[in-house]
Design a protein around this motif. Structure first.
Motif, PDB file in Angstrom:
ATOM      1  N   LEU A  20      47.975  60.260  38.997  1.00  0.00           N
ATOM      2  CA  LEU A  20      48.006  59.380  37.825  1.00  0.00           C
ATOM      3  C   LEU A  20      47.333  60.041  36.619  1.00  0.00           C
ATOM      4  CD1 LEU A  20      48.793  56.567  36.762  1.00  0.00           C
ATOM      5  CD2 LEU A  20      46.535  55.785  37.503  1.00  0.00           C
ATOM      6  N   VAL A  21      46.245  60.753  36.850  1.00  0.00           N
ATOM      7  CA  VAL A  21      45.572  61.474  35.753  1.00  0.00           C
ATOM      8  C   VAL A  21      46.492  62.543  35.184  1.00  0.00           C
ATOM      9  CG1 VAL A  21      43.702  63.083  35.224  1.00  0.00           C
ATOM     10  CG2 VAL A  21      43.215  61.025  36.509  1.00  0.00           C
ATOM     11  N   VAL A  22      47.151  63.299  36.052  1.00  0.00           N
ATOM     12  CA  VAL A  22      48.053  64.361  35.586  1.00  0.00           C
ATOM     13  C   VAL A  22      49.195  63.771  34.765  1.00  0.00           C
ATOM     14  CG1 VAL A  22      49.712  66.096  36.368  1.00  0.00           C
ATOM     15  CG2 VAL A  22      47.462  65.987  37.407  1.00  0.00           C
ATOM     16  N   VAL A  23      49.748  62.658  35.210  1.00  0.00           N
ATOM     17  CA  VAL A  23      50.863  62.036  34.488  1.00  0.00           C
ATOM     18  C   VAL A  23      50.410  61.508  33.132  1.00  0.00           C
ATOM     19  CG1 VAL A  23      52.451  60.072  34.534  1.00  0.00           C
ATOM     20  CG2 VAL A  23      52.200  61.509  36.545  1.00  0.00           C
ATOM     21  N   THR A  24      49.298  60.783  33.092  1.00  0.00           N
ATOM     22  CA  THR A  24      48.861  60.217  31.807  1.00  0.00           C
ATOM     23  C   THR A  24      48.402  61.295  30.834  1.00  0.00           C
ATOM     24  OG1 THR A  24      46.629  59.793  32.655  1.00  0.00           O
ATOM     25  CG2 THR A  24      48.219  57.983  32.766  1.00  0.00           C
ATOM     26  N   THR A  25      47.731  62.330  31.328  1.00  0.00           N
ATOM     27  CA  THR A  25      47.307  63.394  30.412  1.00  0.00           C
ATOM     28  C   THR A  25      48.491  64.212  29.921  1.00  0.00           C
ATOM     29  OG1 THR A  25      46.829  64.868  32.263  1.00  0.00           O
ATOM     30  CG2 THR A  25      44.986  63.614  31.349  1.00  0.00           C
ATOM     31  N   SER A  26      49.519  64.308  30.728  1.00  0.00           N
ATOM     32  CA  SER A  26      50.703  65.064  30.307  1.00  0.00           C
ATOM     33  C   SER A  26      51.519  64.324  29.258  1.00  0.00           C
ATOM     34  CB  SER A  26      51.585  65.363  31.513  1.00  0.00           C
ATOM     35  OG  SER A  26      50.901  66.176  32.425  1.00  0.00           O
ATOM     36  N   PHE A  27      51.642  63.026  29.406  1.00  0.00           N
ATOM     37  CA  PHE A  27      52.494  62.268  28.487  1.00  0.00           C
ATOM     38  C   PHE A  27      51.769  61.726  27.268  1.00  0.00           C
ATOM     39  CE2 PHE A  27      55.010  61.824  32.469  1.00  0.00           C
ATOM     40  CZ  PHE A  27      56.035  62.649  32.052  1.00  0.00           C
ATOM     41  N   VAL A  87      40.677  56.835  38.546  1.00  0.00           N
ATOM     42  CA  VAL A  87      41.633  55.902  37.930  1.00  0.00           C
ATOM     43  C   VAL A  87      41.170  55.530  36.524  1.00  0.00           C
ATOM     44  CG1 VAL A  87      42.538  53.557  38.061  1.00  0.00           C
ATOM     45  CG2 VAL A  87      42.567  55.001  40.065  1.00  0.00           C
ATOM     46  N   LEU A  88      39.883  55.314  36.337  1.00  0.00           N
ATOM     47  CA  LEU A  88      39.371  55.024  34.992  1.00  0.00           C
ATOM     48  C   LEU A  88      39.577  56.222  34.065  1.00  0.00           C
ATOM     49  CD1 LEU A  88      36.090  53.058  35.777  1.00  0.00           C
ATOM     50  CD2 LEU A  88      38.219  52.166  34.828  1.00  0.00           C
ATOM     51  N   ALA A  89      39.440  57.420  34.600  1.00  0.00           N
ATOM     52  CA  ALA A  89      39.686  58.625  33.792  1.00  0.00           C
ATOM     53  C   ALA A  89      41.153  58.715  33.389  1.00  0.00           C
ATOM     54  CB  ALA A  89      39.274  59.873  34.566  1.00  0.00           C
ATOM     55  N   ALA A  90      42.044  58.202  34.227  1.00  0.00           N
ATOM     56  CA  ALA A  90      43.472  58.221  33.901  1.00  0.00           C
ATOM     57  C   ALA A  90      43.792  57.292  32.741  1.00  0.00           C
ATOM     58  CB  ALA A  90      44.298  57.835  35.124  1.00  0.00           C
ATOM     59  N   ALA A  91      42.948  56.305  32.495  1.00  0.00           N
ATOM     60  CA  ALA A  91      43.192  55.366  31.398  1.00  0.00           C
ATOM     61  C   ALA A  91      42.768  55.927  30.044  1.00  0.00           C
ATOM     62  CB  ALA A  91      42.454  54.057  31.662  1.00  0.00           C
ATOM     63  N   ILE A  92      41.929  56.931  30.025  1.00  0.00           N
ATOM     64  CA  ILE A  92      41.415  57.468  28.759  1.00  0.00           C
ATOM     65  C   ILE A  92      42.526  57.981  27.852  1.00  0.00           C
ATOM     66  CG2 ILE A  92      39.984  59.304  27.761  1.00  0.00           C
ATOM     67  CD1 ILE A  92      38.071  58.887  30.131  1.00  0.00           C
ATOM     68  N   PRO A  93      43.477  58.791  28.335  1.00  0.00           N
ATOM     69  CA  PRO A  93      44.538  59.265  27.428  1.00  0.00           C
ATOM     70  C   PRO A  93      45.442  58.160  26.898  1.00  0.00           C
ATOM     71  CG  PRO A  93      44.474  60.607  29.400  1.00  0.00           C
ATOM     72  CD  PRO A  93      43.567  59.455  29.636  1.00  0.00           C
ATOM     73  N   VAL A  94      45.543  57.063  27.614  1.00  0.00           N
ATOM     74  CA  VAL A  94      46.384  55.960  27.151  1.00  0.00           C
ATOM     75  C   VAL A  94      45.780  55.319  25.913  1.00  0.00           C
ATOM     76  CG1 VAL A  94      47.347  53.714  27.780  1.00  0.00           C
ATOM     77  CG2 VAL A  94      47.276  55.544  29.464  1.00  0.00           C
ATOM     78  N   PHE A  95      44.454  55.183  25.888  1.00  0.00           N
ATOM     79  CA  PHE A  95      43.792  54.534  24.765  1.00  0.00           C
ATOM     80  C   PHE A  95      43.463  55.487  23.623  1.00  0.00           C
ATOM     81  CE2 PHE A  95      42.768  51.657  28.336  1.00  0.00           C
ATOM     82  CZ  PHE A  95      43.395  50.529  27.846  1.00  0.00           C
ATOM     83  N   PRO A  97      45.317  58.679  22.597  1.00  0.00           N
ATOM     84  CA  PRO A  97      46.362  59.702  22.774  1.00  0.00           C
ATOM     85  C   PRO A  97      46.225  60.840  21.762  1.00  0.00           C
ATOM     86  CG  PRO A  97      47.265  57.779  21.684  1.00  0.00           C
ATOM     87  CD  PRO A  97      45.839  57.440  22.040  1.00  0.00           C
ATOM     88  N   GLY A  98      46.890  61.943  22.084  1.00  0.00           N
ATOM     89  CA  GLY A  98      46.989  63.054  21.147  1.00  0.00           C
ATOM     90  C   GLY A  98      45.944  64.129  21.302  1.00  0.00           C
TER      91      GLY A  98
END
Length: 123
Positions: A20-27, A87-95, A97-98
């Protein structure tokens, strides 16, 4: 096998959180860097598992036991912090981005390496 090993379940849940971290950081990262993040995650996880035992031996540190012990049920609660933090780290790029989140992938991969090493020691 009558029941599943808790250290293996911990490694599995942390591994899924790492995906999940890899996916959110990639997108949601600076640019689409799926290949780089996959390589970082794999190299850091495998590198930790392979290089940590020789490093501990070289530093003359006793090997650590598995993270979850059957004798002490409180270790399962404390070990549950690992997948929750990833999982909390995976939420960081969502909030936010860029940005480049390569370090976040490395940290999550090392945490997965810790749980994977614990599962290997327990089996």
């Amino acid at each position: 096998m009558k029941r599943l090993e808790p250290n293996l379940l911990l490694a599995l849940s942390t591994g899924l959180a790492l995906i999940l971290v890899v996916v959110t950081t990639s997108f949601y990262g600076a640019s689409v860097q799926l290949a780089r993040n996959l390589v970082l995650a794999a190299a850091c996880s495998i590198g930790f598992v392979l290089l940590n035992p020789p490093l501990l031996k070289m530093m003359r540190i006793k090997p650590r036991p598995p993270m979850i012990h059957r004798d002490s049920p409180g270790t399962a609660v404390w070990a549950g912090i690992f997948p929750m933090a990833v999982v909390l780290a995976a939420a960081i790029p969502v909030f936010w981005p860029g940005h480049d989140y390569g370090l976040l992938v490395i940290i999550a991969a090392v945490w997965f390496g810790v749980t994977l090493e614990s599962a290997i020691k327990a089996s």
